[in-house]
Structure formats: structure tokens, C-alpha cells
Design a protein around this motif. Structure first.
Motif, PDB file in Angstrom:
ATOM      1  N   SER A 235      79.660 -18.610 -81.112  1.00  6.78           N
ATOM      2  CA  SER A 235      80.226 -18.231 -79.818  1.00  6.78           C
ATOM      3  C   SER A 235      80.139 -16.717 -79.610  1.00  6.78           C
ATOM      4  O   SER A 235      79.781 -16.239 -78.531  1.00  6.78           O
ATOM      5  N   LEU A 236      80.459 -15.963 -80.661  1.00 11.15           N
ATOM      6  CA  LEU A 236      80.370 -14.506 -80.574  1.00 11.15           C
ATOM      7  C   LEU A 236      78.932 -14.058 -80.378  1.00 11.15           C
ATOM      8  O   LEU A 236      78.652 -13.116 -79.625  1.00 11.15           O
ATOM      9  N   SER A 237      78.011 -14.741 -81.049  1.00 16.10           N
ATOM     10  CA  SER A 237      76.594 -14.405 -80.916  1.00 16.10           C
ATOM     11  C   SER A 237      76.123 -14.602 -79.483  1.00 16.10           C
ATOM     12  O   SER A 237      75.355 -13.806 -78.949  1.00 16.10           O
ATOM     13  N   TRP A 238      76.580 -15.696 -78.859  1.00 17.87           N
ATOM     14  CA  TRP A 238      76.214 -15.939 -77.466  1.00 17.87           C
ATOM     15  C   TRP A 238      76.815 -14.883 -76.559  1.00 17.87           C
ATOM     16  O   TRP A 238      76.157 -14.344 -75.668  1.00 17.87           O
ATOM     17  N   LEU A 239      78.081 -14.541 -76.822  1.00 20.91           N
ATOM     18  CA  LEU A 239      78.782 -13.561 -75.997  1.00 20.91           C
ATOM     19  C   LEU A 239      78.124 -12.183 -76.084  1.00 20.91           C
ATOM     20  O   LEU A 239      78.019 -11.462 -75.078  1.00 20.91           O
TER      21      LEU A 239
ATOM     22  N   LEU B 104      81.389 -22.029 -85.781  1.00 17.77           N
ATOM     23  CA  LEU B 104      81.489 -22.183 -84.328  1.00 17.77           C
ATOM     24  C   LEU B 104      81.918 -20.868 -83.676  1.00 17.77           C
ATOM     25  O   LEU B 104      81.386 -20.469 -82.625  1.00 17.77           O
ATOM     26  N   ILE B 105      82.852 -20.174 -84.310  1.00 12.28           N
ATOM     27  CA  ILE B 105      83.304 -18.882 -83.795  1.00 12.28           C
ATOM     28  C   ILE B 105      82.160 -17.874 -83.817  1.00 12.28           C
ATOM     29  O   ILE B 105      81.942 -17.129 -82.850  1.00 12.28           O
ATOM     30  N   GLU B 106      81.429 -17.846 -84.929  1.00 15.26           N
ATOM     31  CA  GLU B 106      80.297 -16.933 -85.044  1.00 15.26           C
ATOM     32  C   GLU B 106      79.254 -17.189 -83.964  1.00 15.26           C
ATOM     33  O   GLU B 106      78.747 -16.260 -83.323  1.00 15.26           O
TER      34      GLU B 106
ATOM     35  N   LYS C  30      74.909 -11.566 -77.111  1.00  9.20           N
ATOM     36  CA  LYS C  30      73.486 -11.786 -77.355  1.00  9.20           C
ATOM     37  C   LYS C  30      72.614 -10.589 -76.987  1.00  9.20           C
ATOM     38  O   LYS C  30      71.540 -10.386 -77.569  1.00  9.20           O
TER      39      LYS C  30
END
Length: 206
Positions: free
Chosen positions: A8-12, A4-6, A14
Motif C-alpha cells: 500500500s505504501l509502495s502504491w502511495l 499488505l501495508i508495504e 510510487k
């Protein structure tokens, strides 16, 4: 939770991809080779496929973490001029300001025109010497080779495997596990005869 953290970071991050303009081959040492179209060294990965092929799981952190078998050859007009080879592996799609250095390998003999996974086993750590008969420098984490593991859901990441022909050997002081990508880039100014690259692609999805 980690996934979930990964994600979220990917979206942030992107849009934090494509740092090609800061890749190793864009450094001043390559001033005579202004674009990827000017690659004189032909690099192939016969066990995987042509450049931009997908890396099977065995070549990633989720699998065995193998280093791809690479073959290369120089054009005839460079025959006899190559004194040493250099290999740099990096990921320009990591969400960082510059590409991640996955591995840098120095002192590769001019007679050696291929590498395979077993070449990257450590022979003598005190000399940063590998079983392939060459040396390793400092990757981003200090590992001999950082196996591809892109952020989950960050999309495809490209892994550049750059092979550089040098007209003279590197100073032995650079054949060290603490030698950085930047130090090598400065040390090879005026020494590059040509270069080539093979690209592998990896992606992790949730």
C-alpha cells in the motif's frame, strides 16, 4: 499484514523515487565534478558484476546482509596525491525527500584500495573502529551498515557505493559513530581529488 501495508505504501509513494539530485556526490565538495560522467575513480564489485547489476539475496536484508566486495583504482595522475579514502553508501530511490544513508566510512588508508564484508565488523565501538582499519559514521538508523531492503512492490532500488579520494585526511573529530553524512560533506569541501561509484540494484516483490 505487514506485506499488505508495504504494498500500500509502495502504491502511495510510487513516484517518490530518483533523488539523484540530492546524492552525496552532488554536494558543493564535488563542484569540480559536475556529473556522473566525470568519475575518475574506477570502482568494481567483481563478485557481483558491472555497475547496475542485481544484488543477489545474500547482499540484502532477506539474506546474509553482506557488504559487497569493492575494488577501486585512481588514474595515474593522482598517484601519490591520495591521503585518504571515503566511502558513502546510499539509496536515492527510497520514498523520502533525500537519499537514505546506508553507511559512511571514514579514515580509509590511502594504501587500501578494496573492502570486503569482514572489514565492516566492529573492532572497537568506543572509537567507531572497524576491523578493516577505518571508521564508521552515522547511517540513517545508526547501524554500521543498513542492508538493502526496498519497499515491497516499489520497483527496483539502486544502491550507490561512492568512493571518494581525499587530498588530506579528515580531522580526527569526524572519525566518530555520530558523524553524519552532512557533516562529512561539509568537512571535505576543498579536499576531493576525484570520485567513482558502483551501483547495485535490488527489488522486492510480493
Amino acid at each position: 499484514m505487514t506485506a499488505l501495508i508495504e504494498v500500500s505504501l509502495s502504491w502511495l509513494f510510487k513516484n517518490a523515487k530518483g533523488r539523484d539530485a540530492k546524492s552525496f556526490y552532488t554536494r558543493p565538495a564535488f563542484a569540480d565534478f559536475q556529473s556522473q560522467d566525470e568519475q575518475e575513480i574506477i570502482v568494481t564489485a567483481p563478485e557481483i558484476g558491472p555497475t547496475n547489476s542485481k544484488l543477489d539475496v545474500q547482499y540484502t536484508r532477506d539474506g546474509a546482509g553482506l557488504f559487497p566486495t569493492l575494488h577501486w583504482e585512481a588514474p595515474q595522475h593522482l598517484a601519490g596525491q591520495v591521503k585518504e579514502w571515503l566511502i558513502v553508501s546510499e539509496d536515492p530511490d527510497a520514498p523520502l525527500p533525500t537519499p537514505i544513508c546506508h553507511g559512511i566510512y571514514t579514515g580509509i588508508p590511502a594504501t587500501k584500495t578494496s573492502v570486503e564484508n569482514k572489514d565492516f565488523e566492529v573492532e572497537d565501538s568506543s572509537k567507531a573502529l572497524l576491523k578493516g582499519g577505518f571508521h564508521y559514521g552515522k547511517s540513517m538508523r545508526g547501524d554500521v551498515y543498513i542492508t538493502p531492503r526496498p519497499l515491497m512492490n516499489h520497483g527496483p532500488h539502486r544502491y550507490f557505493f561512492q568512493v571518494i579520494a581525499l587530498r588530506e585526511p579528515l580531522d580526527p573529530k569526524f572519525l566518530s559513530a555520530t558523524t553524519t553524512r552532512e557533516q562529512i560533506a561539509d568537512a571535505i569541501v576543498g579536499k576531493v581529488l576525484g570520485w567513482g561509484m558502483w551501483v547495485g540494484v535490488a527489488e522486492r516483490k510480493w
